[in-house]
Design a protein around this motif. Structure first.
Motif, short mmCIF file in Angstrom:
data_model
loop_
_atom_site.label_atom_id
_atom_site.label_comp_id
_atom_site.label_asym_id
_atom_site.label_seq_id
_atom_site.Cartn_x
_atom_site.Cartn_y
_atom_site.Cartn_z
N ALA A 197 2.53 1.64 -3.34
CA ALA A 197 1.61 2.19 -4.34
C ALA A 197 1.47 3.70 -4.19
O ALA A 197 1.44 4.44 -5.18
N GLU B 122 0.83 -1.21 0.00
CA GLU B 122 0.00 0.00 0.00
C GLU B 122 0.87 1.25 0.00
O GLU B 122 0.62 2.20 -0.76
N ARG C 284 -8.17 -2.32 -11.07
CA ARG C 284 -7.35 -1.12 -11.29
C ARG C 284 -6.03 -1.49 -11.96
O ARG C 284 -5.57 -0.81 -12.89
N ARG D 88 -6.36 -4.84 -5.64
CA ARG D 88 -7.15 -4.06 -6.60
C ARG D 88 -6.87 -4.54 -8.04
O ARG D 88 -6.26 -3.81 -8.84
N GLU E 150 2.46 6.43 -7.01
CA GLU E 150 1.47 7.42 -7.47
C GLU E 150 2.09 8.81 -7.48
O GLU E 150 1.91 9.58 -8.43
N GLN F 64 -0.61 -2.32 -7.14
CA GLN F 64 -2.08 -2.27 -7.03
C GLN F 64 -2.67 -3.68 -7.02
O GLN F 64 -3.60 -3.98 -6.28
#
Length: 447
Positions: free
Chosen positions: A48, A45, A81, A78, A52, A73
């Protein structure tokens, strides 16, 4: 044709060369190192989030950062995504296979980092693999089409690798067996298309002879038997180990040869050439030192097997790099020659060039060459190997445990998940062990 710069004098010419040098100093690895470290520690997490942020203003690096972000992701749970991002990069890479004359010219003035990253050949193929797996973890409707794209793309890459009157360096590329494996699994699951499954499993056996489970898959397809009555099948796919990456290395023998050549040309020519003091830099594909080489699986606390390699990503990347290395080196040498020629051309155009002016241009040329950086961009969150274990289980809910292993010795803590098995049907799970600790969560298909 280089414009006549002499009305502005040598200082202006030197400034132009130094500005060109400064423009080529950015490194991709530094921008994403923190995110990759987080991912390898299992904190997908946070990885990610870092990726980003890195996407903002990434410019020509956006697609390669997106590949790492899609990987994070996916294992953050996810898959939809991740699939969307991977599809966008796949289409972008396909578009970038067209020639861009402006970018090509700029790469010779600076370095290959000035090009939009179009992906290595193995990355273009593995995008399709990741798309198939991400889709399986989501709604699953397009996984078979993606699996077919894996084989089709690698065939296209090989067929278009030949240059005029030259041997095709891509003809000996190792084939990616996991696409054919996925296709065989999905065709077998129909309980009717066993001929299709047999052909796909035969391809797997041919392309990945060390994958011992392939022989059992092939025999089962020939017998037309998916599973025993009352049983279903779980396919556990695992990303194991830290994958290949690129680092910058100096091509010392070639640099020495270039130094001798420019000294000879300086001695016999009208003007001197900038001496080759900075080594010629090229990217090199490196495989990681991994503590794990498989995933050990238990069912209800009892050992049930270990995953097995169906595609060796590290070996694939190194083999392709070695096949293309002469072309990579040729580009680096040509770039250095272009820069020397540019300095020489400037000297030709400056009237009454003094020895100090010539020296200033040589110094600027040396700085220009020294600031070259090898293009080390790559999809760095790929695994070292893609592995799989097929488990035939009675219908009902099962509790499975996963542990990283080196050989048959567990080297990490256990990750537990549950799966509902249905009579005569497949379920799919996906886990990532870049190290002794799982990255993110175990994904389980909904159907």
């Amino acid at each position: 044709m280089i414009p006549k710069l002499y009305p502005f004098g040598v200082p202006a010419c030197v400034s132009v060369l130094l500005l060109a040098a400064v423009a080529g100093c950015a490194t991709h690895a530094d921008r994403v190192r923190s995110a990759r470290d987080l991912y390898y520690r299992g904190q997908v997490e946070l990885a990610a989030e870092q990726l980003e942020k890195a996407l903002t203003g990434a410019g020509k690096d956006a697609d390669v950062i997106s590949l790492d972000l899609a990987t994070a992701q996916l294992f953050a749970g996810r898959p939809q995504r991740a699939e969307q991002m991977l599809r966008e990069v796949r289409d972008r890479f396909d578009y970038l296979e067209q020639k861009d004359v402006t970018e090509a010219a700029l790469s010779y003035v600076m370095d290959d980092n000035q090009r939009a990253y179009a992906g290595e050949d193995y990355e273009k193929v593995l995008i399709r693999v990741m798309l198939a797996l991400a889709n399986l973890m989501g709604e699953g409707g397009d996984a078979e089409a993606y699996s077919l794209q894996v084989t089709a793309k690698q065939q296209q890459i090989i067929e278009t690798g030949a240059q005029l009157d030259e041997e095709n360096p891509k003809a000996a590329y190792q084939r990616v067996a996991v696409g054919a494996y996925l296709h065989g699994v999905l065709r077998e699951a129909t309980h009717g298309a066993y001929d299709d499954a047999e052909r796909s499993f035969a391809t797997v056996v041919s392309w990945q002879p060390g994958f011992s489970a392939g022989g059992f898959d092939l025999q089962r397809a020939r017998e037309g038997r998916h599973s025993a009555p009352g049983n279903g099948v779980l396919y556990l796919f695992a990303f194991v180990g830290r994958g290949p990456y690129k680092r910058e290395v100096s091509e010392i023998p070639t640099s020495a040869a270039m130094l001798i050549a420019d000294r000879i040309l300086s001695a016999v020519g009208k003007h001197s050439l900038p001496p080759t003091l900075a080594p010629i830099k090229v990217p090199q594909v490196i495989t990681s030192e991994n503590q794990v080489d498989r995933v050990l699986v238990s069912v209800a606390g009892q050992p049930a097997g270990a995953t097995e390699t169906v595609t060796d990503v590290g070996q694939l990347a190194v083999q392709q790099y070695q096949a293309l290395y002469p072309h990579i080196l040729a580009r680096a040498v040509a770039r250095r020659a272009v820069k020397k020629a540019a300095v020489y051309a400037v000297k030709e155009q400056v009237d009454g060039l003094s020895s100090w002016g010539s020296l200033a241009l040589d110094v600027a040329g040396v700085v220009w060459e020294a600031t070259e950086s090898a293009d080390t961009r790559c999809w760095a969150l790929l695994p070292d190997t893609i592995q799989v274990l097929r488990l035939e289980l009675p219908a009902g809910e099962h509790t499975l445990g996963l542990r990283a292993g080196r050989g048959l010795i567990p080297v990490g803590g256990e990750s537990v998940f549950r799966v509902q098995i249905e009579d005569g049907r497949n379920r799919y799970a996906l886990a990532c062990f870049p190290d002794t600790k799982i990255a993110g969560e175990v994904l389980v298909s909904s159907r």
